[in-house]
Design a protein around this motif. Structure first.
Motif, PDB file in Angstrom:
ATOM      1  N   VAL A 170       0.844  -1.228  -0.103  1.00 18.42           N
ATOM      2  CA  VAL A 170      -0.148  -0.292  -0.033  1.00 18.42           C
ATOM      3  C   VAL A 170       0.885   1.161   0.010  1.00 18.42           C
ATOM      4  N   PHE A 171       0.440   2.165  -0.923  1.00 22.54           N
ATOM      5  CA  PHE A 171       1.316   3.312  -1.058  1.00 22.54           C
ATOM      6  C   PHE A 171       0.256   4.566  -0.764  1.00 22.54           C
ATOM      7  N   THR A 172       0.598   5.343   0.179  1.00 21.90           N
ATOM      8  CA  THR A 172      -0.212   6.455   0.587  1.00 21.90           C
ATOM      9  C   THR A 172       0.368   7.943  -0.012  1.00 21.90           C
ATOM     10  N   ASN A 173       1.522   7.682  -0.843  1.00 22.52           N
ATOM     11  CA  ASN A 173       2.233   9.018  -1.344  1.00 22.52           C
ATOM     12  C   ASN A 173       2.325   9.951  -0.449  1.00 22.52           C
ATOM     13  N   GLY A 174       2.705   9.704   0.747  1.00 18.61           N
ATOM     14  CA  GLY A 174       2.959  10.896   1.678  1.00 18.61           C
ATOM     15  C   GLY A 174       1.744  11.237   2.356  1.00 18.61           C
ATOM     16  N   ALA A 175       0.679  10.913   2.335  1.00 18.31           N
ATOM     17  CA  ALA A 175      -0.483  11.403   2.699  1.00 18.31           C
ATOM     18  C   ALA A 175      -0.783  10.492   4.043  1.00 18.31           C
ATOM     19  N   SER A 176      -1.528  11.202   5.099  1.00 18.62           N
ATOM     20  CA  SER A 176      -1.876  10.534   6.222  1.00 18.62           C
ATOM     21  C   SER A 176      -3.383  10.055   6.350  1.00 18.62           C
ATOM     22  N   VAL A 177      -3.552   9.089   5.836  1.00 19.27           N
ATOM     23  CA  VAL A 177      -5.019   8.774   5.450  1.00 19.27           C
ATOM     24  C   VAL A 177      -5.125   7.451   6.165  1.00 19.27           C
ATOM     25  N   LEU A 178      -4.143   6.726   6.837  1.00 16.36           N
ATOM     26  CA  LEU A 178      -4.319   5.393   7.748  1.00 16.36           C
ATOM     27  C   LEU A 178      -4.101   5.804   8.948  1.00 16.36           C
ATOM     28  N   GLU A 179      -5.125   5.350   9.889  1.00 18.48           N
ATOM     29  CA  GLU A 179      -4.840   5.374  11.391  1.00 18.48           C
ATOM     30  C   GLU A 179      -4.039   4.201  11.799  1.00 18.48           C
ATOM     31  N   PRO A 180      -3.223   4.422  12.846  1.00 17.24           N
ATOM     32  CA  PRO A 180      -2.131   3.694  13.458  1.00 17.24           C
ATOM     33  C   PRO A 180      -2.737   2.139  13.491  1.00 17.24           C
ATOM     34  N   GLU A 181      -3.970   1.973  13.846  1.00 18.82           N
ATOM     35  CA  GLU A 181      -4.494   0.839  14.333  1.00 18.82           C
ATOM     36  C   GLU A 181      -4.846   0.126  12.644  1.00 18.82           C
ATOM     37  N   GLN A 182      -5.161   0.843  11.744  1.00 16.16           N
ATOM     38  CA  GLN A 182      -5.206   0.509  10.409  1.00 16.16           C
ATOM     39  C   GLN A 182      -3.975  -0.004   9.869  1.00 16.16           C
ATOM     40  N   GLN A 183      -2.885   0.627  10.188  1.00 22.57           N
ATOM     41  CA  GLN A 183      -1.621   0.066   9.621  1.00 22.57           C
ATOM     42  C   GLN A 183      -1.223  -1.040  10.158  1.00 22.57           C
ATOM     43  N   ALA A 199       8.200   8.730  -6.276  1.00 17.87           N
ATOM     44  CA  ALA A 199       8.853   9.712  -7.362  1.00 17.87           C
ATOM     45  C   ALA A 199       8.384   9.695  -8.683  1.00 17.87           C
ATOM     46  N   HIS A 200       8.337   8.393  -9.136  1.00 16.91           N
ATOM     47  CA  HIS A 200       7.661   8.011 -10.343  1.00 16.91           C
ATOM     48  C   HIS A 200       7.352   6.494 -10.360  1.00 16.91           C
ATOM     49  N   LEU A 201       6.653   5.959 -11.263  1.00 18.28           N
ATOM     50  CA  LEU A 201       6.319   4.565 -11.597  1.00 18.28           C
ATOM     51  C   LEU A 201       7.130   4.246 -12.970  1.00 18.28           C
ATOM     52  N   GLU A 202       7.959   3.059 -12.740  1.00 22.84           N
ATOM     53  CA  GLU A 202       8.761   2.601 -13.773  1.00 22.84           C
ATOM     54  C   GLU A 202       7.874   1.487 -14.460  1.00 22.84           C
ATOM     55  N   HIS A 203       7.887   1.658 -16.060  1.00 27.60           N
ATOM     56  CA  HIS A 203       7.085   0.830 -16.495  1.00 27.60           C
ATOM     57  C   HIS A 203       7.618   0.534 -18.106  1.00 27.60           C
ATOM     58  N   VAL A 211       8.003   0.619  -8.321  1.00 29.94           N
ATOM     59  CA  VAL A 211       7.540   2.072  -7.836  1.00 29.94           C
ATOM     60  C   VAL A 211       8.810   2.570  -7.394  1.00 29.94           C
ATOM     61  N   ILE A 212       9.067   3.601  -7.650  1.00 30.48           N
ATOM     62  CA  ILE A 212      10.267   4.477  -7.260  1.00 30.48           C
ATOM     63  C   ILE A 212      10.011   5.577  -6.294  1.00 30.48           C
ATOM     64  N   VAL A 219      10.576  -0.364  -5.333  1.00 26.76           N
ATOM     65  CA  VAL A 219       9.374  -1.538  -5.039  1.00 26.76           C
ATOM     66  C   VAL A 219       8.894  -2.288  -6.158  1.00 26.76           C
ATOM     67  N   GLU A 220       9.427  -3.518  -6.212  1.00 26.77           N
ATOM     68  CA  GLU A 220       9.029  -4.094  -7.545  1.00 26.77           C
ATOM     69  C   GLU A 220       7.324  -4.600  -7.530  1.00 26.77           C
ATOM     70  N   ARG A 221       6.748  -4.180  -8.304  1.00 23.88           N
ATOM     71  CA  ARG A 221       5.291  -4.369  -8.680  1.00 23.88           C
ATOM     72  C   ARG A 221       5.068  -4.751 -10.206  1.00 23.88           C
ATOM     73  N   SER A 222       3.935  -5.809 -10.224  1.00 19.26           N
ATOM     74  CA  SER A 222       3.543  -5.696 -11.723  1.00 19.26           C
ATOM     75  C   SER A 222       2.370  -5.217 -12.221  1.00 19.26           C
ATOM     76  N   GLY A 223       1.709  -4.676 -11.181  1.00 17.10           N
ATOM     77  CA  GLY A 223       0.331  -4.049 -11.390  1.00 17.10           C
ATOM     78  C   GLY A 223      -0.152  -3.511 -10.328  1.00 17.10           C
ATOM     79  N   GLY A 224      -1.576  -3.372 -10.451  1.00 18.73           N
ATOM     80  CA  GLY A 224      -2.407  -2.693  -9.067  1.00 18.73           C
ATOM     81  C   GLY A 224      -3.446  -2.003  -9.254  1.00 18.73           C
ATOM     82  N   PHE A 225      -3.863  -1.251  -8.198  1.00 17.95           N
ATOM     83  CA  PHE A 225      -4.965  -0.397  -8.199  1.00 17.95           C
ATOM     84  C   PHE A 225      -4.664   1.137  -7.758  1.00 17.95           C
ATOM     85  N   VAL A 226      -5.341   1.990  -8.570  1.00 19.55           N
ATOM     86  CA  VAL A 226      -5.201   3.362  -7.961  1.00 19.55           C
ATOM     87  C   VAL A 226      -6.422   3.989  -7.792  1.00 19.55           C
TER      88      VAL A 226
END
Length: 307
Positions: A170-183, A199-203, A211-212, A219-226
């Motif tokens: 899970v990437f929040t891109n710097g946003a504080s959107v998850l409570e500690p208990e959720q993490q 920084a950017h997505l390498e594809h 994900v850079i 972080v190597e990933r082959s796909g996902g959801f945004v």
């Protein structure tokens, strides 16, 4: 010429409404700019008898079926203005200067997406990054996936994605959107949470590879959801004065009727839930039937009785 119904938007909701109205011998015109929201998607899923169909092929078949009925027309244009006349009819002005007058007006304009401002997201969207697990989860099953979101709905999205793959970062891109208990809850499921900005997505040709992060981590990933921001595409609230729902979309009742007499909406324009072809088409079918019913009652009351 006065149409029975002008339909603004040529997605599944508008096309199914046109099909119902065409079969009821109604004079209908579909106004569509030919730029559907799913044009970036390589396949559409979850629509019985049309699973895995290309979006362009879906539209081709749909228009072929709808335009089989001689009372249905198609105008490739953009509706720029819409107003309600004193007699209860509507007048629509198109970008090519044409004006259409209609007894009923149906908005099936859908929604527009605003993707996160991350380099590479747009390139991957519709190729290896998606927004709806119901639509594209099967194709991503058991793969190392990224979930990218800066909203508190990220928890719900992650739970959804977990159905199809348990290898999730899970990437929040710097946003504080998850409570500690959720993490902690996510970590207990083996899901890594990264709050460092991306920084950017390498594809490669839209296929996500890694994900850079801004600190240089990879972080190597082959796909996902945004999770995009969804905004209403209809722009006629100021002139028509229809009520909006709690999400900011066109407010309708269960039959697709707005607060303005003679004005209807269906599909994602009146967004209430999952953004899927089959749901939008079903709503368009129902609303098309309601429009015919309203026209029928008006005509019945005006028709003189046999003496």
């Amino acid at each position: 010429m006065i149409y029975d119904c002008v339909i603004i938007g040529g997605g599944p909701a508008g096309l199914n409404a046109a099909l119902v109205l065409g079969r009821a011998k109604r004079k209908v015109v579909i106004v569509d700019d030919g730029q559907p929201r799913n044009r970036v998607t390589h396949e559409s899923h979850g629509y019985l008898t049309r699973d895995r169909i290309k979006p362009a092929e879906f539209r081709r078949i749909a228009y072929e079926e709808v335009l089989h009925y001689p009372s249905v027309e198609h105008r490739v244009a953009i509706a720029e203005k819409a107003e309600r006349l004193d007699n209860g009819h509507f007048r629509i002005e198109l970008n090519d200067g044409q004006q259409l007058t209609t007894r009923k007006l149906l908005f099936t304009t859908g929604i527009k997406e605003v993707l996160p401002d991350i380099q590479g997201v747009t390139d991957c969207y519709g190729q290896s990054l998606f927004n709806c697990p119901f639509c594209d989860g099967w194709e991503q099953r058991n793969q190392p996936l990224a979930v990218i979101a800066m909203e508190d709905r990220i928890m719900h999205l992650t739970k959804m994605v977990h159905t199809w793959s348990q290898d999730i970062v899970v990437f929040t891109n710097g946003a504080s959107v998850l409570e500690p208990e959720q993490q902690l809850e996510l970590q207990g499921k083996g899901i890594t949470v990264i709050t460092t900005p991306i920084a950017h997505l390498e594809h490669r040709d839209g296929k996500l590879q890694r994900v850079i992060l801004s600190d240089g981590e990879t972080v190597e990933r082959s796909g996902g959801f945004v999770m995009p921001q969804f905004l209403p595409k209809a722009t006629f609230h100021d002139t028509l004065g229809y009520e909006l729902n709690e999400q900011g979309y066109i407010g309708v009742d269960e039959m697709g009727r707005t607060s303005v007499e003679g004005l209807y909406s269906a599909g994602d324009a009146a967004f209430k839930g999952p953004s899927q072809l089959i749901i939008a088409a079903a709503q368009g079918s129902l609303t098309g039937a309601m429009i015919h019913g309203a026209l029928m009652e008006e005509e019945w009351s005006l028709q003189p009785a046999n003496s």
